[in-house]
Design a protein around this motif. Structure first.
Motif, PDB file in Angstrom:
ATOM      1  N   UNK A 151       0.849  -1.185   0.000  1.00  0.00           N
ATOM      2  CA  UNK A 151       0.000   0.000   0.000  1.00  0.00           C
ATOM      3  C   UNK A 151       0.889   1.241   0.000  1.00  0.00           C
ATOM      4  N   UNK A 152       0.960   1.921  -1.115  1.00  0.00           N
ATOM      5  CA  UNK A 152       1.849   3.064  -1.279  1.00  0.00           C
ATOM      6  C   UNK A 152       1.479   4.219  -0.355  1.00  0.00           C
ATOM      7  N   UNK A 153       0.201   4.354  -0.025  1.00  0.00           N
ATOM      8  CA  UNK A 153      -0.257   5.505   0.753  1.00  0.00           C
ATOM      9  C   UNK A 153      -0.147   5.292   2.258  1.00  0.00           C
ATOM     10  N   UNK A 154      -0.104   4.053   2.697  1.00  0.00           N
ATOM     11  CA  UNK A 154      -0.040   3.767   4.131  1.00  0.00           C
ATOM     12  C   UNK A 154       1.241   2.999   4.438  1.00  0.00           C
ATOM     13  N   UNK A 155       2.310   3.756   4.668  1.00  0.00           N
ATOM     14  CA  UNK A 155       3.609   3.151   4.965  1.00  0.00           C
ATOM     15  C   UNK A 155       4.252   3.860   6.143  1.00  0.00           C
ATOM     16  N   UNK A 156       4.905   3.056   6.994  1.00  0.00           N
ATOM     17  CA  UNK A 156       5.612   3.611   8.145  1.00  0.00           C
ATOM     18  C   UNK A 156       6.683   2.624   8.614  1.00  0.00           C
ATOM     19  N   UNK A 157       7.621   3.077   9.429  1.00  0.00           N
ATOM     20  CA  UNK A 157       8.736   2.217   9.853  1.00  0.00           C
ATOM     21  C   UNK A 157       8.360   1.336  11.048  1.00  0.00           C
ATOM     22  N   UNK A 158       8.162   0.047  10.792  1.00  0.00           N
ATOM     23  CA  UNK A 158       7.824  -0.909  11.858  1.00  0.00           C
ATOM     24  C   UNK A 158       8.990  -1.838  12.193  1.00  0.00           C
ATOM     25  N   UNK A 159       9.905  -2.030  11.247  1.00  0.00           N
ATOM     26  CA  UNK A 159      11.027  -2.951  11.455  1.00  0.00           C
ATOM     27  C   UNK A 159      12.266  -2.132  11.815  1.00  0.00           C
ATOM     28  N   UNK A 160      12.854  -2.464  12.949  1.00  0.00           N
ATOM     29  CA  UNK A 160      13.890  -1.608  13.517  1.00  0.00           C
ATOM     30  C   UNK A 160      15.188  -2.361  13.767  1.00  0.00           C
ATOM     31  N   UNK A 161      16.287  -1.609  13.724  1.00  0.00           N
ATOM     32  CA  UNK A 161      17.578  -2.093  14.200  1.00  0.00           C
ATOM     33  C   UNK A 161      18.192  -0.974  15.045  1.00  0.00           C
ATOM     34  N   UNK A 162      18.233  -1.190  16.349  1.00  0.00           N
ATOM     35  CA  UNK A 162      18.883  -0.262  17.263  1.00  0.00           C
ATOM     36  C   UNK A 162      20.200  -0.879  17.718  1.00  0.00           C
ATOM     37  N   UNK A 163      21.191  -0.044  18.018  1.00  0.00           N
ATOM     38  CA  UNK A 163      22.470  -0.598  18.437  1.00  0.00           C
ATOM     39  C   UNK A 163      23.166   0.338  19.427  1.00  0.00           C
ATOM     40  N   UNK A 164      24.104  -0.213  20.159  1.00  0.00           N
ATOM     41  CA  UNK A 164      24.863   0.567  21.127  1.00  0.00           C
ATOM     42  C   UNK A 164      25.855   1.480  20.408  1.00  0.00           C
ATOM     43  N   UNK A 165      26.388   2.440  21.155  1.00  0.00           N
ATOM     44  CA  UNK A 165      27.275   3.420  20.524  1.00  0.00           C
ATOM     45  C   UNK A 165      28.687   2.889  20.289  1.00  0.00           C
ATOM     46  N   UNK A 166      28.857   1.570  20.406  1.00  0.00           N
ATOM     47  CA  UNK A 166      30.128   0.951  20.037  1.00  0.00           C
ATOM     48  C   UNK A 166      30.267   0.850  18.511  1.00  0.00           C
ATOM     49  N   UNK A 167      29.153   0.993  17.810  1.00  0.00           N
ATOM     50  CA  UNK A 167      29.146   0.800  16.349  1.00  0.00           C
ATOM     51  C   UNK A 167      28.999   2.119  15.607  1.00  0.00           C
ATOM     52  N   UNK A 168      29.558   2.126  14.390  1.00  0.00           N
ATOM     53  CA  UNK A 168      29.243   3.155  13.410  1.00  0.00           C
ATOM     54  C   UNK A 168      28.615   2.476  12.199  1.00  0.00           C
ATOM     55  N   UNK A 169      27.974   3.279  11.353  1.00  0.00           N
ATOM     56  CA  UNK A 169      27.206   2.720  10.241  1.00  0.00           C
ATOM     57  C   UNK A 169      28.019   2.660   8.955  1.00  0.00           C
ATOM     58  N   UNK A 170      28.052   1.474   8.358  1.00  0.00           N
ATOM     59  CA  UNK A 170      28.628   1.306   7.028  1.00  0.00           C
ATOM     60  C   UNK A 170      27.550   1.539   5.973  1.00  0.00           C
ATOM     61  N   UNK A 171      26.435   0.838   6.138  1.00  0.00           N
ATOM     62  CA  UNK A 171      25.359   0.943   5.136  1.00  0.00           C
ATOM     63  C   UNK A 171      24.046   0.471   5.742  1.00  0.00           C
ATOM     64  N   UNK A 172      22.962   1.125   5.343  1.00  0.00           N
ATOM     65  CA  UNK A 172      21.631   0.683   5.713  1.00  0.00           C
ATOM     66  C   UNK A 172      20.745   0.820   4.490  1.00  0.00           C
ATOM     67  N   UNK A 173      19.895  -0.177   4.252  1.00  0.00           N
ATOM     68  CA  UNK A 173      19.062  -0.142   3.048  1.00  0.00           C
ATOM     69  C   UNK A 173      17.732  -0.835   3.306  1.00  0.00           C
TER      70      UNK A 173
END
Length: 354
Positions: A280-302
């Protein structure tokens, strides 16, 4: 026409105000989700309202003012998940190496049978770990081929849409299935060993969504993620919490989870990564999450492509880097927020005994 606009405006104002109430009823909490839709609808009504607005009618001016405030509030709540805000997670200085971890998360939609499409996407992203939710025994059989390259597994298939499967190239330490608040809803907890020898704590969750049939209140959903958050808070070690939270990134509960856990959200300053509803193009929101501690930095997210499920998959690659802790600040928790977390956990545990 003016009356119709007034009614529409008031409905949008009410939809904005309801989530501010500390009620757990599903019909209140569900308005946490469509902030973007409410903001866009509200902005459209404002534009039309101005053409028909009679400033001599005080009630029209009041309603218009309330709608402007409502749209502004919705925009402020979503603003962190745009490129207009600073990034909460810094870009990795070491884009490749033996301290990297690649995670792929997919809600498969239990009755979906397009397993070949999912396997193709997995091959393209080539993750170190795979988490699938809503997986029953059919899905377990369909994904058996993954075990050729992902020999470390933790499986709990179920036919109630809460089954979970984990496949990993990395060694799993103390893998455990827990039932935090409901005997029908598992969560998974473990450590993984990176090629560098570093260990990372992993927690995978998939609590109930708010709905009028099975979860008329969000008390247990909220408590489950906050219990995990409290567990993470006591540990100053590399940690990742991921899964389908059945809650949006900007909700009060997800905000409290971040405060309770001290984990970072890599979407902040980058985008919303709306994963539901893929159909449904009109009803979209972020339900799937990845949280992490501040030991990490981000290479890539997609956000992965649509493939047959009602969720888009999420892929993330993180780099465990020395010095990251000093460079990335954990979310602060006020005393009042801490008390609210404790209160929600207590309410959830009381529900468990009912």
């Amino acid at each position: 026409m003016n009356i119709i606009l007034v009614v529409l405006a008031l409905l949008l104002v009410i939809a904005t105000a309801l989530p501010l109430l500390r009620f757990d009823q599903w019909w209140v909490r569900v308005f946490d989700f469509p902030r973007g839709q409410i903001a866009i609808s509200g902005a459209a009504v404002i534009v039309i309202f101005i053409f028909f607005w009679d400033p001599h009618r005080v009630y029209e001016s009041v309603v218009l003012g309330l709608l402007v405030l409502a749209v502004g509030y919705q925009a402020v709540k979503m603003l962190p998940y745009t490129v207009l805000m600073p990034k909460q997670v810094m870009a990795a200085e070491l884009p490749s190496g033996d301290t990297n971890l690649k995670l792929f998360v997919a809600n498969v939609l239990m009755d979906n049978r397009q397993s070949d499409a999912l396997l193709q996407i997995v091959r393209e992203y080539d993750p170190d770990m795979i988490l699938t939710v809503e997986t029953d025994e059919w899905w377990e059989r369909a994904l058996t081929t993954l075990e050729e390259t992902y020999p470390h597994t933790l499986k709990y298939p179920l036919d109630n849409t809460y089954g979970m499967l984990v496949y990993s190239r990395l060694e799993l330490i103390d893998p455990e299935v827990r039932f935090i608040l409901k005997d029908s809803i598992p969560s998974m907890h473990m450590q993984v060993v990176l090629p560098s020898g570093d260990r990372v704590f992993m927690h995978f969750v998939h609590p109930d969504p708010p709905n009028p049939k099975y979860a008329t209140e969000t008390t247990e959903r909220d408590a489950e993620v906050l219990i995990v958050g409290r567990e993470v808070e006591t540990r100053d070690k590399p940690t990742i919490v991921a899964g389908d939270f059945n809650d949006v990134a900007w909700s009060q509960t997800t905000g409290l989870f971040q405060k309770a856990s001290g984990l970072l959200d890599p979407r902040v300053g980058r985008g919303m990564y709306n994963t539901f509803n893929a159909k449904n193009l009109l009803l979209r929101w972020p339900l799937d999450h990845v949280f992490h501690s501040n030991h990490f930095k981000l290479v890539r997210m997609a956000k992965g492509p649509a493939w047959g499920s009602d969720h888009f998959p999420i892929f993330i690659e993180l780099s465990l880097e020395a010095g990251a802790v000093a460079e990335q600040e954990e979310p602060d928790t006020s005393r009042a927020e801490g008390e609210q977390v404790d209160e929600k956990i207590e309410e959830g545990e009381q529900h468990k005994g009912e």
